[in-house]
Design an enzyme around this catalytic site. Structure first.
Site, PDB file in Angstrom:
ATOM      1  N   LYS A  91       0.849  -1.192   0.000  1.00 34.70           N
ATOM      2  CA  LYS A  91       0.000   0.000   0.000  1.00 34.70           C
ATOM      3  C   LYS A  91       0.875   1.227   0.000  1.00 34.70           C
ATOM      4  CE  LYS A  91      -3.877   2.186   0.236  1.00 34.70           C
ATOM      5  NZ  LYS A  91      -3.468   2.860  -1.028  1.00 34.70           N
ATOM      6  N   GLN A 112       7.182   3.889   3.884  1.00 30.50           N
ATOM      7  CA  GLN A 112       5.758   3.500   3.929  1.00 30.50           C
ATOM      8  C   GLN A 112       5.533   2.246   4.773  1.00 30.50           C
ATOM      9  OE1 GLN A 112       3.782   5.579   1.486  1.00 30.50           O
ATOM     10  NE2 GLN A 112       2.131   5.087   2.889  1.00 30.50           N
ATOM     11  N   LYS A 115       5.385   3.570   8.353  1.00 35.31           N
ATOM     12  CA  LYS A 115       4.213   4.442   8.501  1.00 35.31           C
ATOM     13  C   LYS A 115       2.947   3.584   8.587  1.00 35.31           C
ATOM     14  CE  LYS A 115       3.982   7.718   5.442  1.00 35.31           C
ATOM     15  NZ  LYS A 115       3.690   8.580   4.262  1.00 35.31           N
ATOM     16  N   LYS A 127       5.406   1.668  -3.098  1.00 36.88           N
ATOM     17  CA  LYS A 127       5.339   3.005  -3.714  1.00 36.88           C
ATOM     18  C   LYS A 127       5.589   2.840  -5.207  1.00 36.88           C
ATOM     19  CE  LYS A 127       4.824   7.332  -2.449  1.00 36.88           C
ATOM     20  NZ  LYS A 127       4.124   7.897  -1.273  1.00 36.88           N
ATOM     21  N   GLY A 166      -2.584   8.219  -4.452  1.00 35.30           N
ATOM     22  CA  GLY A 166      -1.916   9.406  -4.985  1.00 35.30           C
ATOM     23  C   GLY A 166      -0.665   9.781  -4.211  1.00 35.30           C
ATOM     24  N   ASP A 167       0.072  10.705  -4.772  1.00 32.10           N
ATOM     25  CA  ASP A 167       1.234  11.349  -4.132  1.00 32.10           C
ATOM     26  C   ASP A 167       1.505  12.586  -4.993  1.00 32.10           C
ATOM     27  OD1 ASP A 167       3.435  10.691  -1.929  1.00 32.10           O
ATOM     28  OD2 ASP A 167       4.523  11.493  -3.627  1.00 32.10           O
ATOM     29  N   THR A 210      -4.592  13.667   4.751  1.00 39.44           N
ATOM     30  CA  THR A 210      -3.186  13.809   5.151  1.00 39.44           C
ATOM     31  C   THR A 210      -2.980  15.115   5.922  1.00 39.44           C
ATOM     32  OG1 THR A 210      -2.604  12.618   3.145  1.00 39.44           O
ATOM     33  CG2 THR A 210      -0.803  13.652   4.352  1.00 39.44           C
ATOM     34  N   ASN A 242      -1.830  19.161  -2.351  1.00 32.24           N
ATOM     35  CA  ASN A 242      -2.881  18.524  -1.552  1.00 32.24           C
ATOM     36  C   ASN A 242      -2.594  18.606  -0.045  1.00 32.24           C
ATOM     37  OD1 ASN A 242      -3.582  15.810  -0.056  1.00 32.24           O
ATOM     38  ND2 ASN A 242      -5.234  16.237  -1.486  1.00 32.24           N
ATOM     39  N   SER A 385      -7.022   5.934   3.414  1.00 35.72           N
ATOM     40  CA  SER A 385      -6.990   5.013   2.261  1.00 35.72           C
ATOM     41  C   SER A 385      -7.439   3.618   2.693  1.00 35.72           C
ATOM     42  CB  SER A 385      -5.574   4.915   1.690  1.00 35.72           C
ATOM     43  OG  SER A 385      -5.333   5.963   0.781  1.00 35.72           O
TER      44      SER A 385
HETATM   45  P1  NDP Z   1       1.073  17.741  -4.751  1.00 35.83           P
HETATM   46  O1  NDP Z   1       1.532  17.324  -6.078  1.00 35.83           O
HETATM   47  O2  NDP Z   1      -0.370  17.978  -4.514  1.00 35.83           O
HETATM   48  O3  NDP Z   1       1.850  19.050  -4.262  1.00 35.83           O
HETATM   49  C1  NDP Z   1       3.238  19.075  -4.152  1.00 35.83           C
HETATM   50  C2  NDP Z   1       3.665  20.462  -3.731  1.00 35.83           C
HETATM   51  O4  NDP Z   1       5.043  20.492  -3.460  1.00 35.83           O
HETATM   52  C3  NDP Z   1       3.437  21.499  -4.807  1.00 35.83           C
HETATM   53  O5  NDP Z   1       3.183  22.742  -4.215  1.00 35.83           O
HETATM   54  C4  NDP Z   1       4.761  21.508  -5.549  1.00 35.83           C
HETATM   55  O6  NDP Z   1       5.008  22.726  -6.262  1.00 35.83           O
HETATM   56  C5  NDP Z   1       5.715  21.341  -4.398  1.00 35.83           C
HETATM   57  N1  NDP Z   1       6.925  20.634  -4.853  1.00 35.83           N
HETATM   58  C6  NDP Z   1       7.015  19.439  -5.438  1.00 35.83           C
HETATM   59  N2  NDP Z   1       8.283  19.127  -5.733  1.00 35.83           N
HETATM   60  C7  NDP Z   1       8.992  20.160  -5.319  1.00 35.83           C
HETATM   61  C8  NDP Z   1      10.366  20.445  -5.329  1.00 35.83           C
HETATM   62  N3  NDP Z   1      11.266  19.576  -5.833  1.00 35.83           N
HETATM   63  N4  NDP Z   1      10.774  21.615  -4.787  1.00 35.83           N
HETATM   64  C9  NDP Z   1       9.868  22.481  -4.267  1.00 35.83           C
HETATM   65  N5  NDP Z   1       8.542  22.264  -4.236  1.00 35.83           N
HETATM   66  C10 NDP Z   1       8.126  21.130  -4.756  1.00 35.83           C
HETATM   67  O7  NDP Z   1       1.621  16.622  -3.741  1.00 35.83           O
HETATM   68  P2  NDP Z   1       1.150  16.291  -2.265  1.00 35.83           P
HETATM   69  O8  NDP Z   1       0.710  17.513  -1.565  1.00 35.83           O
HETATM   70  O9  NDP Z   1       0.264  15.123  -2.333  1.00 35.83           O
HETATM   71  O10 NDP Z   1       2.521  15.783  -1.640  1.00 35.83           O
HETATM   72  C11 NDP Z   1       3.399  16.647  -0.890  1.00 35.83           C
HETATM   73  C12 NDP Z   1       4.261  15.798   0.019  1.00 35.83           C
HETATM   74  O11 NDP Z   1       3.415  15.054   0.922  1.00 35.83           O
HETATM   75  C13 NDP Z   1       5.122  14.726  -0.665  1.00 35.83           C
HETATM   76  O12 NDP Z   1       6.318  14.572   0.075  1.00 35.83           O
HETATM   77  C14 NDP Z   1       4.290  13.457  -0.544  1.00 35.83           C
HETATM   78  O13 NDP Z   1       5.075  12.300  -0.630  1.00 35.83           O
HETATM   79  C15 NDP Z   1       3.723  13.660   0.846  1.00 35.83           C
HETATM   80  N6  NDP Z   1       2.532  12.900   1.191  1.00 35.83           N
HETATM   81  C16 NDP Z   1       1.413  12.948   0.417  1.00 35.83           C
HETATM   82  C17 NDP Z   1       0.271  12.237   0.807  1.00 35.83           C
HETATM   83  C18 NDP Z   1      -1.007  12.330   0.044  1.00 35.83           C
HETATM   84  O14 NDP Z   1      -2.005  11.767   0.529  1.00 35.83           O
HETATM   85  N7  NDP Z   1      -1.086  13.013  -1.074  1.00 35.83           N
HETATM   86  C19 NDP Z   1       0.274  11.393   1.998  1.00 35.83           C
HETATM   87  C20 NDP Z   1       1.485  11.463   2.794  1.00 35.83           C
HETATM   88  C21 NDP Z   1       2.561  12.178   2.368  1.00 35.83           C
HETATM   89  P3  NDP Z   1       4.387  22.965  -7.737  1.00 35.83           P
HETATM   90  O15 NDP Z   1       2.927  23.307  -7.485  1.00 35.83           O
HETATM   91  O16 NDP Z   1       5.161  24.109  -8.284  1.00 35.83           O
HETATM   92  O17 NDP Z   1       4.574  21.695  -8.475  1.00 35.83           O
HETATM   93  O1  2IT Z   2       3.028   8.914   1.390  1.00 37.90           O
HETATM   94  C1  2IT Z   2       1.859   8.484   1.567  1.00 37.90           C
HETATM   95  O2  2IT Z   2       1.514   7.997   2.643  1.00 37.90           O
HETATM   96  C2  2IT Z   2       0.910   8.609   0.467  1.00 37.90           C
HETATM   97  N1  2IT Z   2       1.259   9.157  -0.577  1.00 37.90           N
HETATM   98  C3  2IT Z   2      -0.468   8.030   0.602  1.00 37.90           C
HETATM   99  C4  2IT Z   2      -0.451   6.545   0.438  1.00 37.90           C
HETATM  100  C5  2IT Z   2      -1.828   5.887   0.339  1.00 37.90           C
HETATM  101  O3  2IT Z   2      -1.837   4.705  -0.030  1.00 37.90           O
HETATM  102  O4  2IT Z   2      -2.843   6.520   0.606  1.00 37.90           O
END
Ligand code: NDP
Ligand code: 2IT
Length: 452
Positions: A91, A112, A115, A127, A166-167, A210, A242, A385
């Site tokens: 997952k 993961q 976590k 992943k 997603g991620d 998240t 997100n 999830s």
């Molecule tokens: P999104 O794609 O929705 O947003 C990512 C954000 O981070 C955007 O604002 C993006 O900028 C910025 N970003 C991405 N890469 C870079 C970089 N190299 N340098 C600077 N800024 C950057 O992703 P999420 O919000 O889903 O994910 C954000 C973090 O949270 C990640 O580390 C992800 O692994 C983690 N995460 C996500 C979960 C989820 O449910 N979605 C769960 C747990 C963890 P721009 O808009 O310019 O692209």
């Molecule tokens: O980093 C994370 O925990 C996620 N991107 C979400 C993973 C999931 O299966 O919901």
């Protein structure tokens, strides 16, 4: 630490190629935290748990060929790292970003495992993703890429096998296209992905989970550490995706004042408080540039990336009570940690996966900052999830309140488990060691029982 363990870490460092650097960073942190456990319980050595845990069960790598809007054939690489399924089906999310490599996905898949273990739910670790860049692509191009990606991936996943989500770069729109193609190929309407749009099996609150979970965790940690709650306090957040948006949203709901956000091009400081509706209108759906924020709020400051000569990130230079790095890995460095500490920051909660460098983390711990590591603080996303998987398997739909209550309880339980584990192992208040030990223990004990 025993000499054996020291040389084990050393040998990981020796084979450390650039591609895998980030994976070794994640692995080293876990190994250092669990050293006392490995020394005190000989079963882990006898059953070679560490050696077995640091190697994924398999890495699937495939070609993704798709047609862009100019009818040019484009080729990307797709991956799924199936790391460990001792506690349940693999997952973890899918990341679409040009920086995606096998090493990045190994780091994320490894994190993961622990976590998911901390949630107490029946989910293993994995992943996946691609070096595909969604930026600047039309909706049809995204659809065609997702269709091509799933045409390969579907062979390796299933609701009891591996359940992606997603991620970065993958939200409900991408999950919708991926699900549509899976259904077409397999003729099966099943919960093979989470984060689906609500209309076809998605759970209430998965988009928010998240970010909301990060705030629930932080409130629980601050209460446990006998610190003031976030109500009325200045908070800084990085990212504008997100996780960042929903962290900001929940912080505002509980009365905090959020003054920053950022994207890959720059950051915004709005001393009157971030306008969440404006932020959503720029980022959700159309993924515009944060620079647009100051067109509406010209009293706010926009700083492009690279403005600071010393490499510091402007978001972490703003005085705050609590900081929430929610963008990406290694975005908060030693120099940023120094600024936060000298400006009186009390707590740091990682919304992104491993956003603090090891040097920054060490400084936070040395200075007694309440530091919530990613694998504990951002586990709310994967927890909801799993709630989605439960709803799909039983053909039920839970209401918003039910999911929210369960999410809050889950985050509070994780916080308690981490804090008590840290205390039990003589590292009270160290949530990094607490999370690594508690996460490792549940999966390692199960690995012993299941045999090799
Ligand atoms: P999104 O794609 O929705 O947003 C990512 C954000 O981070 C955007 O604002 C993006 O900028 C910025 N970003 C991405 N890469 C870079 C970089 N190299 N340098 C600077 N800024 C950057 O992703 P999420 O919000 O889903 O994910 C954000 C973090 O949270 C990640 O580390 C992800 O692994 C983690 N995460 C996500 C979960 C989820 O449910 N979605 C769960 C747990 C963890 P721009 O808009 O310019 O692209
Ligand atoms: O980093 C994370 O925990 C996620 N991107 C979400 C993973 C999931 O299966 O919901």
């Amino acid at each position: 630490m025993t000499d054996g363990l020291k040389s084990e870490i050393k040998s990981f460092e020796d084979v450390n190629c650039a591609e895998e650097k980030i994976f070794y960073q994640a692995m080293e942190e876990v190994i250092l935290s669990i050293a006392p456990l490995l020394e005190s319980d000989s079963r882990y050595k006898e059953y070679a748990i560490l050696e077995r845990l640091v190697v994924p069960d398999r890495i699937i790598k495939f070609k993704v060929t798709w047609l862009d809007d100019n009818n040019h054939i484009r080729v990307n690489t797709g991956y799924r790292v199936q790391f460990n399924n001792t506690l349940g089906p693999y997952k973890g999310g899918l990341r679409f970003h040009p920086s995606v490599t096998e090493g990045v996905l190994k780091f994320l898949g490894f994190e993961q495992i622990f976590k998911n273990s901390l949630t107490g739910l029946p989910i293993g670790g994995g992943k996946g993703g691609s070096d595909f860049d969604p930026k600047g692509k039309s909706d049809f191009e995204i659809m065609k890429f997702c269709t091509a990606f799933m045409t390969e991936l579907h062979k390796y996943i299933g609701p009891r096998i591996d359940v992606p989500a997603g991620d970065i770069g993958v939200g409900a729109r991408e999950i919708g296209y991926l699900f549509g193609q899976y259904k077409k190929i397999t003729s099966s309407y099943e919960g093979v992905l989470t984060g689906k749009p609500y209309t076809f099996g998605g759970s209430f609150m998965r988009p928010e989970a998240t970010g909301y979970g990060v705030v629930y965790f932080t409130e629980a940690m601050l209460a446990y550490e006998k610190k003031d709650s976030l109500d009325g306090k200045i908070c800084t957040v990085s990212g504008a995706g997100n996780v960042a948006i929903h962290t900001i949203e929940k912080l505002l709901q509980i009365g905090a004042i959020v003054v920053t956000c950022s994207d890959s091009q720059g950051s915004v400081y709005d001393s009157r408080g971030i306008d969440i509706e404006l932020l959503k209108s720029i980022k959700v759906g159309r993924r515009g540039s944060l620079k647009e924020y100051i067109d509406t709020h010209n009293e706010a400051e926009y700083t492009p990336v690279g403005e600071y000569e010393d490499g510091a990130h402007p978001v972490w230079n703003i005085p705050c009570y609590a900081a929430f790095p929610c963008a990406t890995q290694n975005e908060l460095t030693e120099i940023d940690a120094q600024s936060l500490i000298s400006n009186g920051c009390v707590s740091v909660s990682e919304g992104a996966n491993m956003p603090s460098t090891p040097e920054a983390t060490a400084l936070f711990l040395q200075h007694g900052i309440c530091f919530a590591p990613a694998k504990a603080a951002n586990a709310g996303g994967v927890a909801v999830s799993e709630f989605e998987m439960s709803q799909n398997a039983s053909m039920q739909k839970w209401g918003f309140e039910r999911v929210d209550t369960k999410l809050k309880e889950t985050m509070e339980q994780i916080c308690k488990r981490v804090a008590l584990t840290a205390k039990d192992y003589g590292v009270e208040n160290n949530y990094v060691d607490g999370a690594n030990i508690a996460g490792f223990k549940r999966v390692a004990d199960a690995m012993i029982i299941e045999g090799i």
